[in-house]
Scaffold this motif. Sequence first.
Motif, PDB file in Angstrom:
ATOM      1  N   LEU A   1       5.043   1.418 -19.348  1.00 48.15           N
ATOM      2  CA  LEU A   1       5.045   2.587 -20.213  1.00 48.15           C
ATOM      3  C   LEU A   1       5.946   2.368 -21.420  1.00 48.15           C
ATOM      4  CD1 LEU A   1       5.550   5.262 -17.415  1.00 48.15           C
ATOM      5  CD2 LEU A   1       3.377   4.466 -18.374  1.00 48.15           C
TER       6      LEU A   1
ATOM      7  N   SER B   1       9.374   6.666 -21.982  1.00 50.46           N
ATOM      8  CA  SER B   1       9.629   7.304 -20.696  1.00 50.46           C
ATOM      9  C   SER B   1      11.093   7.116 -20.318  1.00 50.46           C
ATOM     10  CB  SER B   1       8.667   6.824 -19.607  1.00 50.46           C
ATOM     11  OG  SER B   1       8.693   7.733 -18.520  1.00 50.46           O
ATOM     12  N   ASP B   2      11.425   7.189 -19.031  1.00 47.36           N
ATOM     13  CA  ASP B   2      12.821   7.109 -18.611  1.00 47.36           C
ATOM     14  C   ASP B   2      12.889   6.625 -17.168  1.00 47.36           C
ATOM     15  OD1 ASP B   2      11.981   9.309 -17.129  1.00 47.36           O
ATOM     16  OD2 ASP B   2      13.124  10.760 -18.283  1.00 47.36           O
TER      17      ASP B   2
ATOM     18  N   ILE C   1      10.829   8.496 -14.774  1.00 48.47           N
ATOM     19  CA  ILE C   1       9.425   8.591 -15.201  1.00 48.47           C
ATOM     20  C   ILE C   1       9.014  10.072 -15.254  1.00 48.47           C
ATOM     21  CG2 ILE C   1       7.053   7.762 -14.920  1.00 48.47           C
ATOM     22  CD1 ILE C   1       8.128   5.363 -13.407  1.00 48.47           C
ATOM     23  N   ALA C   2       9.615  10.771 -16.210  1.00 50.31           N
ATOM     24  CA  ALA C   2       9.398  12.211 -16.356  1.00 50.31           C
ATOM     25  C   ALA C   2       7.923  12.567 -16.521  1.00 50.31           C
ATOM     26  CB  ALA C   2      10.210  12.744 -17.542  1.00 50.31           C
ATOM     27  N   ASP C   3       7.127  11.636 -17.054  1.00 48.91           N
ATOM     28  CA  ASP C   3       5.707  11.895 -17.249  1.00 48.91           C
ATOM     29  C   ASP C   3       4.851  11.320 -16.115  1.00 48.91           C
ATOM     30  OD1 ASP C   3       6.321   9.273 -17.977  1.00 48.91           O
ATOM     31  OD2 ASP C   3       4.959   9.244 -19.697  1.00 48.91           O
ATOM     32  N   TYR C   4       5.428  11.178 -14.934  1.00 47.96           N
ATOM     33  CA  TYR C   4       4.743  10.593 -13.783  1.00 47.96           C
ATOM     34  C   TYR C   4       3.407  11.271 -13.494  1.00 47.96           C
ATOM     35  CZ  TYR C   4       3.768   9.233  -8.946  1.00 47.96           C
ATOM     36  OH  TYR C   4       3.171   8.774  -7.805  1.00 47.96           O
TER      37      TYR C   4
ATOM     38  N   ASP D   1       1.251  12.370 -15.373  1.00 45.28           N
ATOM     39  CA  ASP D   1       0.198  11.849 -16.251  1.00 45.28           C
ATOM     40  C   ASP D   1      -0.411  10.561 -15.697  1.00 45.28           C
ATOM     41  OD1 ASP D   1       0.870  13.922 -17.965  1.00 45.28           O
ATOM     42  OD2 ASP D   1       2.031  12.651 -19.329  1.00 45.28           O
ATOM     43  N   HIS D   2       0.330   9.840 -14.889  1.00 45.50           N
ATOM     44  CA  HIS D   2      -0.108   8.546 -14.368  1.00 45.50           C
ATOM     45  C   HIS D   2      -0.621   8.621 -12.928  1.00 45.50           C
ATOM     46  CE1 HIS D   2       1.753   7.269 -18.017  1.00 45.50           C
ATOM     47  NE2 HIS D   2       2.886   7.788 -17.622  1.00 45.50           N
TER      48      HIS D   2
END
Length: 174
Positions: free
Chosen positions: A150, A153-154, A157-160, A162-163
Amino acid sequence: MTGEAIKLLSTPENPIEWFCPQLLASPKESMDMVTAHIDRSKADRMIIIGSSLGGFYTNYLVEKYGCKGVVLNPAVRAARELAPHVGMMTSYDSDEPFDFKPEYIDELKELQIEKISQPNRYFLIAAKGDELLDWREMVEFYLGGAQLVLEGSDHGIADYADHLPKVIEFISTP
């Protein structure tokens, strides 16, 4: 995955067991607890998902049981990463203090997987924006396995979410 996602995927014909214990400070005690649960389980298929130190434990469990694993910003060399933090710490996801003892570094060394045996059993999600661990080391460690690197992100994985479709796709294939 989350407990809610598991409930959505689980059906009477294909029940899914969710096990997500609070791990202990001692790596050995943590793995003893998890392996005891796995050894008692009646599941016919298993997927291990772990993030950070949990990703390190995932490596150990995937190699021990020959199952699939999803690793999210894993600490591939946990003993090295955690050695500077021996002493009183607070949990990453809470303010609860605990004593991270020097012997825990030795326990991590005992659990270390130097090289994964079958890369196709692993799916790595690594964030270039991880503020704690080096994504390049992760990519190298899981060469040959499925990888999603990615931009940004961080560590968490703050946008986990989405994945999650890619995770489900990976774990759904035999």
